[in-house]
Design an enzyme around this catalytic site. Structure first.
Site, PDB file in Angstrom:
ATOM      1  CB  SER A   7      -0.903   0.055   1.167  1.00  0.00           C
ATOM      2  OG  SER A   7      -0.108   0.254   2.223  1.00  0.00           O
ATOM      3  CG  HIS A   8       0.817   6.128  -1.194  1.00  0.00           C
ATOM      4  ND1 HIS A   8       1.746   6.144  -2.314  1.00  0.00           N
ATOM      5  CD2 HIS A   8       0.688   7.235  -0.487  1.00  0.00           C
ATOM      6  CE1 HIS A   8       2.335   7.411  -2.080  1.00  0.00           C
ATOM      7  NE2 HIS A   8       1.750   8.226  -1.233  1.00  0.00           N
ATOM      8  CB  ALA A   9       0.088   4.116   4.278  1.00  0.00           C
ATOM      9  CB  VAL A  20       5.158   6.858   1.923  1.00  0.00           C
ATOM     10  CG1 VAL A  20       5.577   8.200   2.629  1.00  0.00           C
ATOM     11  CG2 VAL A  20       4.699   6.992   0.590  1.00  0.00           C
TER      12      VAL A  20
END
Length: 59
Positions: free
Chosen positions: A14-16, A19
């Site tokens: 996932s993006h979270a 990052v």
């Protein structure tokens, strides 16, 4: 400024999570009910390695 990431949905791609990995901060994703339990600006401790989120008492 972010010290850790906790989400109710998502996975390791996932993006979270990506990052958080890029910035070297702990992340726990797919923690069901996290936003309801952690409401009211509660201070928490996040262990991204083991996937644990703990409430911390304020002094």
């Amino acid at each position: 400024m972010v010290a850790a990431v906790v989400t109710e949905t998502g996975g390791i791609l996932s993006h979270a999570a990506i990052v958080a990995r890029e910035y070297g901060i702990p992340a726990v994703v797919a923690a069901k009910g996290a936003m309801e339990i952690l409401a009211n600006h509660r201070t928490i401790s996040v262990d991204g390695t083991n996937g644990h989120v703990h409430a911390v008492r304020s002094i």
